[in-house]
Design an enzyme around this catalytic site. Structure first.
Site, PDB file in Angstrom:
ATOM      1  N   HIS A   3      15.564  32.415 -17.029  1.00  0.00           N
ATOM      2  CA  HIS A   3      16.021  33.811 -16.998  1.00  0.00           C
ATOM      3  C   HIS A   3      14.978  34.735 -17.611  1.00  0.00           C
ATOM      4  O   HIS A   3      14.304  34.382 -18.579  1.00  0.00           O
ATOM      5  CB  HIS A   3      17.386  33.978 -17.677  1.00  0.00           C
ATOM      6  CG  HIS A   3      17.395  33.788 -19.163  1.00  0.00           C
ATOM      7  ND1 HIS A   3      17.150  34.810 -20.048  1.00  0.00           N
ATOM      8  CD2 HIS A   3      17.651  32.702 -19.920  1.00  0.00           C
ATOM      9  CE1 HIS A   3      17.264  34.359 -21.289  1.00  0.00           C
ATOM     10  NE2 HIS A   3      17.560  33.075 -21.251  1.00  0.00           N
TER      11      HIS A   3
ATOM     12  N   ASP B  42      15.706  38.141 -18.411  1.00  0.00           N
ATOM     13  CA  ASP B  42      16.256  39.154 -19.300  1.00  0.00           C
ATOM     14  C   ASP B  42      16.176  38.662 -20.740  1.00  0.00           C
ATOM     15  O   ASP B  42      16.115  37.458 -21.012  1.00  0.00           O
ATOM     16  CB  ASP B  42      17.698  39.483 -18.929  1.00  0.00           C
ATOM     17  CG  ASP B  42      18.616  38.269 -19.024  1.00  0.00           C
ATOM     18  OD1 ASP B  42      18.285  37.229 -18.406  1.00  0.00           O
ATOM     19  OD2 ASP B  42      19.654  38.341 -19.704  1.00  0.00           O
TER      20      ASP B  42
ATOM     21  N   ASP C 134      12.804  32.550 -25.653  1.00  0.00           N
ATOM     22  CA  ASP C 134      14.094  32.698 -24.963  1.00  0.00           C
ATOM     23  C   ASP C 134      14.019  33.855 -23.973  1.00  0.00           C
ATOM     24  O   ASP C 134      14.347  34.966 -24.305  1.00  0.00           O
ATOM     25  CB  ASP C 134      15.193  32.934 -25.997  1.00  0.00           C
ATOM     26  CG  ASP C 134      16.584  32.977 -25.398  1.00  0.00           C
ATOM     27  OD1 ASP C 134      16.766  32.515 -24.257  1.00  0.00           O
ATOM     28  OD2 ASP C 134      17.496  33.487 -26.076  1.00  0.00           O
TER      29      ASP C 134
ATOM     30  N   GLU D  54      21.291  36.619 -17.961  1.00  0.00           N
ATOM     31  CA  GLU D  54      21.826  35.480 -18.709  1.00  0.00           C
ATOM     32  C   GLU D  54      22.313  35.875 -20.093  1.00  0.00           C
ATOM     33  O   GLU D  54      23.279  35.314 -20.604  1.00  0.00           O
ATOM     34  CB  GLU D  54      20.732  34.404 -18.820  1.00  0.00           C
ATOM     35  CG  GLU D  54      21.223  33.042 -19.276  1.00  0.00           C
ATOM     36  CD  GLU D  54      21.197  32.852 -20.784  1.00  0.00           C
ATOM     37  OE1 GLU D  54      21.691  31.815 -21.260  1.00  0.00           O
ATOM     38  OE2 GLU D  54      20.682  33.753 -21.500  1.00  0.00           O
TER      39      GLU D  54
ATOM     40  N   ASP E 121      15.846  26.090 -21.471  1.00  0.00           N
ATOM     41  CA  ASP E 121      16.324  27.226 -22.260  1.00  0.00           C
ATOM     42  C   ASP E 121      17.020  26.782 -23.541  1.00  0.00           C
ATOM     43  O   ASP E 121      17.965  27.420 -23.982  1.00  0.00           O
ATOM     44  CB  ASP E 121      17.282  28.061 -21.396  1.00  0.00           C
ATOM     45  CG  ASP E 121      17.643  29.399 -22.024  1.00  0.00           C
ATOM     46  OD1 ASP E 121      16.897  29.859 -22.914  1.00  0.00           O
ATOM     47  OD2 ASP E 121      18.662  29.977 -21.637  1.00  0.00           O
TER      48      ASP E 121
ATOM     49  N   HIS F 140      16.635  35.410 -30.564  1.00  0.00           N
ATOM     50  CA  HIS F 140      17.507  36.548 -30.873  1.00  0.00           C
ATOM     51  C   HIS F 140      17.200  37.152 -32.236  1.00  0.00           C
ATOM     52  O   HIS F 140      18.003  37.925 -32.759  1.00  0.00           O
ATOM     53  CB  HIS F 140      18.993  36.150 -30.805  1.00  0.00           C
ATOM     54  CG  HIS F 140      19.456  35.751 -29.442  1.00  0.00           C
ATOM     55  ND1 HIS F 140      20.794  35.759 -29.082  1.00  0.00           N
ATOM     56  CD2 HIS F 140      18.791  35.344 -28.345  1.00  0.00           C
ATOM     57  CE1 HIS F 140      20.908  35.353 -27.825  1.00  0.00           C
ATOM     58  NE2 HIS F 140      19.690  35.097 -27.364  1.00  0.00           N
TER      59      HIS F 140
END
Length: 469
Positions: A87, A89, A118, A152, A176, A442
């Protein structure tokens, strides 16, 4: 045919890194206020999707763009389809970065940027594994489809739309997560208690806001409070500074007559591992809840303070543990209260093992905090627990590849995070982080080790070929 996968990756290191750097420069955060017909999740996710697909076109693959929702890069022929899911995004960058999150920086043999781990870095490693197979002209008996998503980190509407138009692969993996393998994922659901946005005590809560995504621990929180007098406002500020020092967190309080504007800084983390973060919102709520608020504001602060330091749902009455999948976790990721405006809420994001579910969560929350809330919104679209047995040939093959290239024993793992691997009945997550890695997903200053990036590419090339030949 024997292939020296390490040698093949070594010859392409510079090209891989160059491609990754350009991809990381694309700010691919979802922006709902910029959604258009040709940018279903905003311009950033679309642009990153197109950028990744352009690599496939450049390298001579069969490429398909499904209306800027998702796309795929394809190689080989066969009745079965091996799916690889990445992914483009990313979650919002947030604050606390030492460098610009969208200007990749290589330092200490690590590449720093939002999306580096990520999931743009791992996706690029897997793509180069597929690229090596194509460039060597290796024979395969299956169709290999690298599916590229763009939503995602939010709603997975990219995959909903994609699979309305394209067939589902028979088996596959998402690069991932982490090695040796992730063959089990907990269920994922959000529950959001709603509150009246009223006031009634001598202190008035004007606003309380925190969080960027349900799957991120809130790194900072702001709140605006009106005190009953200037003296009380000054006293509130002094008490706050004492609380910060005692609690070991940082923040500020600014006075404007009787109005006090608060900010508190915690530490972000992936919502699947809330114990790794410091939830700024519950720290501030715990402080404010000691003062004379009333009405909906009091109820709001009571609940926000009640869940302080509770990452396993114990205070909400929903704690649960399964022998194989482990403990349920809870991340309070979004907070919003604006006095006089409807829609005050707190979002609880649960990652739950087999044996519990939506009904049990809703019942437990209602019993524990129902007296403080107006309604309870339960996310109707959620993912249940997912598990692929170790004996499955997919899992066995991937573990064998990992063991041969690392010399380390492979083992199964079950996580709270959700990956595209769960889209397939026979789907798993495979890499790209190695055991002992520093998890910065994150978080501010997200990075990926270049050694790990290239090691992962070696493993992916061999794994894809073994699964498809």
């Amino acid at each position: 045919m024997t292939v020296n996968w390490q040698q093949e990756v070594d010859q392409r290191k510079e090209a891989l890194l160059d491609d990754l750097v350009e991809l990381l420069k694309v700010k691919s955060e979802r922006e709902d206020d910029k959604i258009t017909a040709d940018a279903p999740f905003g311009p950033g996710p679309r642009d990153a999707l197109l950028h990744m697909l352009s690599y496939g076109e450049r390298d001579g693959f069969v490429v398909k763009n499904v209306d800027n929702y998702a796309g795929h890069i394809e190689y080989g022929e066969g009745e079965e389809i091996l799916g690889i899911f990445g992914h483009m995004d990313v979650v919002p960058a947030g604050d606390g970065w030492d460098t610009d999150p969208y200007v990749p920086v290589i330092k200490d043999n690590k590449i720093y940027a939002r999306g580096s781990s990520d999931d743009k870095g791992p996706s690029m490693a897997a793509y180069y594994g597929l690229k090596i197979i194509k460039e060597l002209g290796l024979p395969v008996s299956k169709k290999i489809r690298f599916v590229v998503g763009s939503d995602e980190e939010s709603t997975w509407k990219d995959m909903d739309y994609y699979f309305e138009h394209e067939e589902m692969p028979d088996f596959g993996f998402a690069p991932d997560a982490e090695f040796p393998i992730i063959n089990g994922e907990k269920g994922n659901i959000s529950v959001a208690p709603q509150f009246a946005s009223t006031n009634g005590g001598s202190y008035k809560l004007k606003t309380f806001k925190a969080g960027l995504r349900p799957n991120m621990v809130p790194q900072d929180v702001t709140a605006v409070v009106t005190a009953p007098s200037v003296e009380k406002a000054e006293s509130l500020k002094e008490a706050y500074h004492a609380y910060l020092e005692k609690s070991g967190v940082s923040g500020t309080a600014e006075l404007n007559d009787t109005v006090v504007s608060f900010k508190l800084i915690g530490k972000s983390a992936h919502g699947a591992s809330p114990q790794s973060g410091v939830n700024a919102a519950t720290y501030l709520a715990t402080f404010l809840n000691e003062f004379d608020f009333g009405g909906g504001a009091k109820n709001y602060l009571t609940v926000a303070a009640h869940i302080h330091l509770d990452v396993y749902g114990e205070k909400l009455g929903v704690a649960y543990e399964d022998e194989k999948m482990g403990k349920l976790t809870m991340n309070a990721g979004l907070f919003e209260f604006v006095a006089g405006e409807e829609g005050a809420y707190i979002n609880f994001n649960f990652r739950y093992p087999q044996g519990t579910g939506k009904e049990q969560l809703a019942a437990g929350i209602t019993d524990s905090i129902g007296q403080y809330v107006t309604t309870l919104k339960v996310d109707e679209k959620h993912s249940g627990p997912h598990y692929v047995p170790v004996e499955d040939p997919l899992v066995a093959t991937l573990l064998a590849v990992y063991e041969e290239h690392t010399g380390e024993k492979g083992y199964e793992q079950i996580i709270g995070g959700g990956t595209y691997g769960r889209l397939l009945k026979r789907g798993v997550a495979f890499g790209a982080m190695f055991p002992g890695f520093t998890d910065t997903m994150h978080q501010a200053n997200e990075f990926m080790s270049l050694d790990d990036l290239f090691r992962a590419a070696v493993i992916y090339a061999d794994a894809i070929y073994r699964l498809a030949k």
